[in-house]
Design an enzyme around this catalytic site. Structure first.
Site, short mmCIF file in Angstrom:
data_model
loop_
_atom_site.label_atom_id
_atom_site.label_comp_id
_atom_site.label_asym_id
_atom_site.label_seq_id
_atom_site.Cartn_x
_atom_site.Cartn_y
_atom_site.Cartn_z
CB SER A 86 -0.92 0.00 1.23
OG SER A 86 -1.79 -1.10 1.18
N GLY A 87 2.18 1.10 0.01
CA GLY A 87 3.04 2.29 0.04
C GLY A 87 3.91 2.36 1.29
CB THR A 89 8.83 1.02 0.24
OG1 THR A 89 8.46 -0.36 0.26
CG2 THR A 89 10.30 1.17 0.02
CD1 TRP A 90 7.26 7.83 -0.98
CD2 TRP A 90 5.20 7.41 -1.78
NE1 TRP A 90 6.83 8.94 -1.65
CE2 TRP A 90 5.57 8.71 -2.15
CE3 TRP A 90 3.96 6.91 -2.17
CZ2 TRP A 90 4.72 9.52 -2.90
CZ3 TRP A 90 3.13 7.72 -2.92
CH2 TRP A 90 3.50 9.01 -3.28
CG HIS A 147 2.61 -5.54 6.62
ND1 HIS A 147 2.46 -4.28 6.08
CD2 HIS A 147 3.69 -6.08 5.98
CE1 HIS A 147 3.42 -4.08 5.17
NE2 HIS A 147 4.17 -5.15 5.10
CE1 TYR A 233 1.99 4.15 -3.55
CE2 TYR A 233 0.50 4.91 -5.27
CZ TYR A 233 1.73 4.43 -4.88
OH TYR A 233 2.72 4.24 -5.82
N GLY A 304 4.94 2.19 -9.18
CA GLY A 304 4.59 3.35 -8.36
C GLY A 304 3.54 4.23 -8.99
P1 A3P Z 1 3.48 -1.03 -7.50
O1 A3P Z 1 3.73 -2.49 -7.38
O2 A3P Z 1 2.06 -0.73 -7.90
O3 A3P Z 1 4.45 -0.32 -8.36
P2 A3P Z 1 4.90 -1.51 -0.17
O4 A3P Z 1 6.01 -0.54 0.05
O5 A3P Z 1 3.79 -1.37 0.83
O6 A3P Z 1 5.41 -2.89 -0.31
O7 A3P Z 1 4.22 -1.09 -1.54
C1 A3P Z 1 4.92 -1.23 -2.75
C2 A3P Z 1 4.24 -0.36 -3.78
O8 A3P Z 1 4.60 1.01 -3.56
C3 A3P Z 1 4.72 -0.71 -5.18
O9 A3P Z 1 3.64 -0.40 -6.04
C4 A3P Z 1 5.88 0.26 -5.33
O10 A3P Z 1 6.27 0.49 -6.67
C5 A3P Z 1 5.30 1.51 -4.70
N1 A3P Z 1 6.32 2.45 -4.26
C6 A3P Z 1 7.49 2.19 -3.66
N2 A3P Z 1 8.17 3.32 -3.42
C7 A3P Z 1 7.41 4.33 -3.89
C8 A3P Z 1 7.59 5.74 -3.95
N3 A3P Z 1 8.68 6.32 -3.49
N4 A3P Z 1 6.61 6.47 -4.51
C9 A3P Z 1 5.48 5.90 -4.98
N5 A3P Z 1 5.26 4.56 -4.97
C10 A3P Z 1 6.21 3.79 -4.41
#
Ligand code: A3P
Length: 338
Positions: A86-87, A89-90, A147, A233, A304
Site C-alpha cells: 500500500s506504500g 516503503t515510501w 502489517h 497512497y 509506483g
Molecule cells: P506497485 O507495485 O504498484 O508499483 P509496499 O512498500 O507497501 O510494499 O508497496 C509497494 C508499492 O509502492 C509498489 O507499487 C511500489 O512500486 C510503490 N512504491 C514504492 N516506493 C514508492 C515511492 N517512493 N513512490 C510511490 N510509490 C512507491
C-alpha cells in the site's frame, strides 16, 4: 523448541525458570493453534491460517503471540501500519527523513546508501524468535512498521501514535500478486493472477481480508484522530508536500517557517520520490532481510503508479471486486482513490 535451546537468554536462574515456563506455554499455545486454525492457500508459502479473523503466516502468528507477551511499547512510539503493497516503503522513507531532517544533509543522505526498509524495524520480523529483539536502546521516538491489523495488536499499543497508509484495493491486489510471485517459495506451483484474484476477493491473502484490515484502522482513526493519521497512497501522490507537513505535525515536529522557506519539505519529497529512490544503486542491487526471508530492494519499486490494475483486470473482475469493496465499506465513510 524449549527456551533452554537459546544460549542468548540472559536471565538469572530464578527468572530463567519463570521465563522458560512462560515461553514454553506460548509454544504449546502456538502448536495447539496450528492444529486447529482454518487453513487457506498461501501466496508466498503453501498455507495461511485464519488467526482471529485474519489470514496470517505461521511464523507471524508466533510473532504475534511473542509480541503480546514481550513487547513493551512506550507512549512516544510511532508505528507505520499498512496492508502489504500500500506504500509502506515510501512512507518509511518519508517518515524517517522527516523525523531525522536535522541529522542528514540532502546531498549525502542515509537514504542514498540504504534501502528505505532498513530505516526502522519491521515488528513482525523482530518478534519472530525468542527472545524478541531488545528495543530498549532505541532513541525516542522509536519508529516501527507493522502489517498487523489494529485488532491483532496488544491493547497497550493503543496509547501510541500510528500512521496508516491505505491504497486502492485493485492496485494493491496487482502489486501484491507481482511481489508475492517474486518471493514465492521455489518448490510451489506457479501462482496465476486468476487464483490471486479469487483468493483476494475471498479475503484470503497475507494479513487479509483487505477490507477488515483497512477498517480496523479507519474506525480507530475516527475514534482517535490524534493517535492515528490515516493516509491514502493516492493523496500522497497528489499532494506529497501537504502530506509531509501533516506527518511532521502529527509526529510532534512541525516544520518551522524557515525550514519551509529553505525548501526542506520539497527536498524530503524529492529524496523519497519513486524516481529518485528506484534509481539509486542501493535500491537496484541491495538486499533486505526480513527474518529468514531475503528480498531484493528493487522488488519494493515496481511502477509506483495509480491505476495499473487496468492492465490486469477484466471488466468482469473489476465489477466483482468493486462490488465487494462497495459492500464492505458501505456506511464507513471511507472512499478509495480520492
Ligand atoms: P506497485 O507495485 O504498484 O508499483 P509496499 O512498500 O507497501 O510494499 O508497496 C509497494 C508499492 O509502492 C509498489 O507499487 C511500489 O512500486 C510503490 N512504491 C514504492 N516506493 C514508492 C515511492 N517512493 N513512490 C510511490 N510509490 C512507491
Amino acid at each position: 523448541m524449549s527456551i533452554s535451546d537459546q544460549s542468548l537468554f540472559p536471565q538469572t536462574p530464578v527468572e530463567s525458570k519463570e521465563h522458560e515456563d512462560h515461553y514454553n506455554k506460548i509454544c504449546e499455545d502456538y502448536n495447539h493453534l496450528m492444529e486447529t486454525l482454518p487453513k487457506g492457500n498461501g501466496w508466498r508459502a503453501k498455507h495461511l491460517y485464519n488467526y482471529n479473523g485474519f489470514w496470517i503466516s505461521p511464523k507471524y502468528i508466533k510473532a504475534n503471540l511473542l509480541l503480546h507477551a514481550y513487547f513493551k511499547p512506550q507512549p512516544t512510539d510511532i508505528f507505520l501500519a499498512s496492508f502489504m503493497k500500500s506504500g509502506t516503503t515510501w512512507l518509511k522513507a518519508l517518515i524517517f527523513s522527516t523525523l531525522t531532517r536535522h541529522l542528514y544533509s540532502f546531498s549525502d543522505h542515509y537514504l542514498h546508501h540504504h534501502g528505505p526498509q532498513s530505516t526502522f524495524p519491521f515488528l513482525e520480523s523482530e518478534c519472530e524468535n525468542f527472545p524478541i529483539t531488545d528495543f530498549t536502546h532505541m532513541s525516542s521516538p522509536r519508529l516501527f512498521a507493522t502489517h498487523f491489523p489494529r485488532t491483532l495488536l496488544p491493547e497497550s499499543m493503543t496509547s501510541c501514535k500510528f500512521v496508516y497508509i491505505c491504497r486502492e484495493p485493485k492496485d494493491v491486489l496487482v502489486s501484491k500478486w507481482v511481489f508475492m510471485n517474486k518471493i514465492r517459495e521455489k518448490d510451489l506451483p506457479p501462482f496465476s493472477f486468476d487464483e490471486a484474484f479469487d483468493l483476494f476477493c475471498e479475503g484470503v491473502s497475507n494479513y487479509g481480508p483487505f477490507w477488515e484490515h483497512v477498517l480496523s484502522y479507519w474506525r480507530a482513526s475516527l475514534e482517535s484522530p490524534e493517535k492515528i493519521l490515516f493516509l491514502k497512497y493516492e493523496e500522497v501522490k497528489r499532494q506529497p508536500e501537504v502530506v509531509v507537513r501533516r506527518l511532521a505535525a502529527f509526529m510532534g515536529i512541525p516544520f518551522m517557517a524557515e525550514e519551509v522557506e529553505k525548501g526542506v519539505v520539497e527536498n524530503i519529497v524529492k529524496l523519497c520520490s519513486f524516481e529518485n529512490l528506484s534509481n539509486l544503486e542501493v535500491n537496484k542491487k541491495g538486499v533486505e532481510k526480513f527474518g529468514t526471508v531475503e528480498v531484493e530492494n528493487r522488488e519494493f519499486f515496481r511502477k509506483g503508479e495509480i491505476g495499473d490494475w487496468r492492465n490486469y483486470l477484466s471488466d468482469e473482475m473489476k465489477q466483482r471486486i468493486d462490488g465487494i469493496i462497495d459492500e464492505k465499506f458501505k456506511g464507513s465513510g471511507l472512499i478509495f482513490g480520492s
